[in-house]
Design an enzyme around this catalytic site. Structure first.
Site, PDB file in Angstrom:
ATOM      1  N   GLY A 369       0.887  -1.281   0.003  1.00  0.00           N
ATOM      2  CA  GLY A 369      -0.139   0.132   0.156  1.00  0.00           C
ATOM      3  C   GLY A 369       0.719   1.519   0.018  1.00  0.00           C
ATOM      4  O   GLY A 369       2.064   1.217   0.152  1.00  0.00           O
ATOM      5  N   GLY A 371       0.925   5.383   1.802  1.00  0.00           N
ATOM      6  CA  GLY A 371       0.417   6.257   2.683  1.00  0.00           C
ATOM      7  C   GLY A 371       1.365   7.630   2.662  1.00  0.00           C
ATOM      8  O   GLY A 371       1.743   8.080   1.742  1.00  0.00           O
ATOM      9  N   GLY A 372       0.821   8.532   3.712  1.00  0.00           N
ATOM     10  CA  GLY A 372       1.569   9.851   3.711  1.00  0.00           C
ATOM     11  C   GLY A 372       3.006   9.667   3.768  1.00  0.00           C
ATOM     12  O   GLY A 372       3.811  10.749   3.347  1.00  0.00           O
ATOM     13  N   PHE A 373       3.666   8.674   4.285  1.00  0.00           N
ATOM     14  CA  PHE A 373       5.142   8.520   4.525  1.00  0.00           C
ATOM     15  C   PHE A 373       5.818   7.680   3.402  1.00  0.00           C
ATOM     16  O   PHE A 373       6.861   7.834   3.210  1.00  0.00           O
ATOM     17  CB  PHE A 373       5.309   7.375   5.616  1.00  0.00           C
ATOM     18  CG  PHE A 373       5.141   8.103   6.896  1.00  0.00           C
ATOM     19  CD1 PHE A 373       5.985   8.704   7.667  1.00  0.00           C
ATOM     20  CD2 PHE A 373       4.008   8.361   7.797  1.00  0.00           C
ATOM     21  CE1 PHE A 373       5.926   9.449   8.747  1.00  0.00           C
ATOM     22  CE2 PHE A 373       3.688   9.053   8.761  1.00  0.00           C
ATOM     23  CZ  PHE A 373       4.903   9.513   9.526  1.00  0.00           C
ATOM     24  N   LYS A 391       8.024  -0.242   5.877  1.00  0.00           N
ATOM     25  CA  LYS A 391       7.511   0.949   5.425  1.00  0.00           C
ATOM     26  C   LYS A 391       8.801   1.945   5.160  1.00  0.00           C
ATOM     27  O   LYS A 391       9.545   2.246   5.945  1.00  0.00           O
ATOM     28  CB  LYS A 391       6.627   1.647   6.578  1.00  0.00           C
ATOM     29  CG  LYS A 391       6.103   3.194   6.322  1.00  0.00           C
ATOM     30  CD  LYS A 391       5.671   3.967   7.421  1.00  0.00           C
ATOM     31  CE  LYS A 391       4.536   3.020   8.054  1.00  0.00           C
ATOM     32  NZ  LYS A 391       4.224   3.803   9.425  1.00  0.00           N
ATOM     33  N   ASP A 487      -4.167   9.298  15.092  1.00  0.00           N
ATOM     34  CA  ASP A 487      -4.785   9.000  13.873  1.00  0.00           C
ATOM     35  C   ASP A 487      -5.273   7.574  13.847  1.00  0.00           C
ATOM     36  O   ASP A 487      -5.143   6.812  13.230  1.00  0.00           O
ATOM     37  CB  ASP A 487      -3.509   9.093  12.924  1.00  0.00           C
ATOM     38  CG  ASP A 487      -4.107   9.279  11.374  1.00  0.00           C
ATOM     39  OD1 ASP A 487      -5.301   9.529  11.263  1.00  0.00           O
ATOM     40  OD2 ASP A 487      -3.274   8.823  10.646  1.00  0.00           O
TER      41      ASP A 487
END
Length: 666
Positions: A369, A371-373, A391, A487
């Protein structure tokens, strides 16, 4: 006939030389008082789980092929631990030689416990930090009647462990009544200094555990195998076992592995009731054979030994220059700077090469996936065969190093069954990577909002809700400091193989001393989950986390996002949408249509009402997570609130749009 009798006599003598025939005085619990095993070949033990006796005579409790494994081995006959006439507890003494051999030298394989138990059936005991003795519900229960001496190689904050290499005395639970780092005192009455020992060194060690019932004194002594018993015990504590020990009790061992596999061995064991256990004979113990290291080093030495005599000076100089050049270039290529926060919080640090190989060179085929990172990749560690999620934080990420440090600081030392475990990290030339345990069923949002073949039942959804509540309670109140997640949402809830929920993505987490609140210069989080006060104060609190948890409750129950764009072009606010159903007396109409009638009415109504209570616009009106957990476990009733206790809609235009949404079949 004489030779045949002599042969028979010799066979019997040889059999008795093994501790299989142990020095057992009788078969019944009323008369058994002692035994000794110098090896276990042919021994009659009660074995469960992974426990087995190897052909070499070693008692193996777990092996290095399985993670999350449990093994038990108990002497088959109970002992009389209470004086039949006086009802007083008996003294006891035991000595055993053990070895813990992890599959990989730098990864712990949990530990071993000597246990005195009313039963040989400990099948309900969990692996990992529970050591196969207890589970989540039985831990700490006085009805266990279990006394144990633990050799623990993992630090579990939730059980108050002092470090990841300690010896402890446990009574009915995993919070030790006394514990010390693994070490031993040299045999000198004038020298009380202790020398450290590593429980996962793979080296055999000997332990003595002695309980004096008259003086309620419990002593535990540890030493390397070939060192005489130290005069100074490692542990010496007053422990009253009068209410713990029962009449008939069994003695034995329990062991477990966790995220890493390993082999746990017992080489010899002696035990005595109301007396001193017989000393073991190291010369009679089975040999512990450990797999030899890769012979590459020996081959390299041999290569140079042959090459050197025939090499010329020029060649040697050339080779030296080449080696220096290559090593310098490689060092620069993989150079990594270690900062102060890494020394304080550092979990396992992975090399970039390891993660590169594990993810297939960060192949697009392994992307889980975005994400913002940045991207999240699936990987497989080549040595341990453990699946991981990596990640990789993008270069242009606005969060960058600050949030990377926050994530390491927050989750690196947290241990809870409902939090995604951070296994380690990697830093290389500005590339920032976090390594997590892999969650095979992905994130919760794809089951709630996505089009997947497998939909979650109400039972699964309700269990996940309780899982996340437990994890958030740990963050807010049960760890040494307050952690604000900031979050909480379905996409940050990951599902393991058994469909348990785990809270992840601590990239926005903040760590605080208890009693303090977080203060930021900008509001962080996801729209629809942000408490109203954040836009005014900019301060994150436990109450603002509870607000997001309320939005999470409603989206799981209703199958809708906290804010959705309707066909009329107006945003539908889920909390107001559910409130309107409550005002109409049709609250259950807000439930996810995909569930049909497949839900427990009382549970569903409680979740919807609790979601509204947690989403109250006034922070002081929201409950704390401990109270929320009580509601979800059915340990306390929800407050008696009427529809008038919930706030009205913010504007007539939104109200009209919501009425349209309520009337629709969506």
């Amino acid at each position: 006939m004489f030779p045949m009798s002599l042969a028979l006599l010799l066979s019997i003598t040889k059999l008795l030389s093994f501790a299989t025939a142990a020095d057992v005085e009788a078969a019944g619990s009323s008369s058994v008082s002692r035994f000794v095993f110098n090896g276990f070949l042919g021994a009659n033990l009660n074995l469960n789980g992974a426990g087995e006796i190897l052909p070499s005579g070693l008692l193996q409790l777990t092996n290095n092929t399985h993670k999350q494994e449990v093994g038990h081995a108990f002497f088959p006959t109970p002992f009389l631990f209470l004086n039949s006439s006086l009802g007083e507890p008996s003294s006891f003494s035991t000595s055993f030689v053990f070895a813990i051999v992890p599959q990989y030298s730098d990864l712990s394989s949990e530990g071993i416990a000597f246990a005195v138990s009313p039963s040989v059936n400990l099948s309900a005991g969990l692996p990992s930090q529970h050591l196969g003795l207890f589970n989540l519900t039985s831990n700490g229960d006085a009805s266990n009647h279990i006394v144990a001496v633990e050799l623990d190689t993992t630090e579990s904050k939730e059980y108050g462990d002092i470090n990841d290499n300690h010896v402890g005395i446990d009574v009915n639970g995993l919070i030790s009544v006394a514990s010390m780092p693994a070490s031993f005192a040299p045999n000198s009455t004038f020298d009380s200094r202790f020398e450290n020992l590593s429980l996962i060194s793979g080296e055999p060690m000997r332990i003595w555990a002695e309980y004096d019932a008259k003086n309620i004194q419990f002593n535990v002594t540890l030493a390397p195998l070939h060192v005489k018993k130290p005069s100074l015990p490692l542990l010496s504590s007053k422990v009253n076992l009068s209410s713990v020990l029962l009449r008939d009790m069994y003695v034995g061992f329990s062991s477990s592995t966790g995220h890493a596999a390993g082999s746990h061995y017992i080489l010899g064991w002696s035990f005595a009731l109301n007396g001193k256990a017989e000393e073991l004979d190291p010369s009679q113990l089975p040999t512990l054979t450990i797999t030899e290291e890769d012979p590459a080093s020996a081959k390299k030495t041999k290569y140079w030994a042959i090459l050197f005599p025939i090499a010329v000076v020029v060649l040697l100089v050339t080779i030296s220059i080449i080696i220096v050049f290559v090593l310098s270039k490689r060092k620069r290529k993989y150079a990594e700077v270690i900062e102060e926060w890494e020394a304080e919080y550092g979990p396992h640090r992975f090399s970039y090469r390891t993660l590169y190989k594990a993810t297939g060179g960060f192949s697009n085929d392994n992307i889980l996936g975005n994400g913002g990172f940045g991207e999240v990749y699936k990987g497989l560690l080549s040595k341990s065969k453990q699946e991981i999620a990596v990640k990789r934080i993008s270069h242009d990420s606005k969060q960058g190093m600050k949030e990377f440090g926050a994530e390491i600081a927050s989750i690196g030392r947290l241990r809870h069954r409902n939090l995604v475990q951070l296994l380690g990290y990697c830093r290389r030339r500005g590339k920032l990577m976090l390594v997590y345990e892999f969650m095979p069923n992905g994130s919760l949002d794809k089951y709630i909002f996505g089009r997947v073949e497998q939909s979650l039942s109400w039972k699964q959804r309700f269990n996940i809700i309780k899982d996340i509540a437990a994890g958030l309670l740990y963050l807010h109140e049960e760890w040494e400091q307050v952690v604000l997640h900031r979050d909480i949402k379905a996409s940050n809830v990951l599902i393991d193989a058994e469909f348990n929920g785990k809270l992840g993505d601590f990239g926005l987490a903040r760590l605080h001393d208890r009693g303090e609140t977080g203060e930021t210069t900008r509001v962080m989080g996801t729209f629809g989950y942000l408490a109203p006060e954040l836009s005014r104060t900019g301060k994150s609190t436990r109450s603002s986390d509870v607000y997001a948890f309320g939005a999470f409750l409603l989206e799981v129950a209703c199958g809708k996002r906290p804010v959705e764009l309707r066909g009329c072009g107006v945003e539908l606010v889920l909390v107001d949408w559910v409130t309107e159903f409550l005002r109409r007396g049709e609250l259950m109409e807000a439930m996810d249509r995909r569930l049909g009638e497949d839900f427990v009415l009382e549970e569903a109504e409680m979740v919807l009402r609790l979601g509204l209570i947690c989403s109250h616009p006034v922070a002081e009106a929201r409950p704390g997570m401990r109270q929320v957990a009580h509601y979800l476990q059915g340990e306390a009733p929800l407050p008696d609130m009427t529809p008038e206790d919930f706030p009205l809609f913010q504007s007539a235009s939104i109200r009209n749009a919501l009425v349209v949404g309520v009337s629709s079949s969506d």
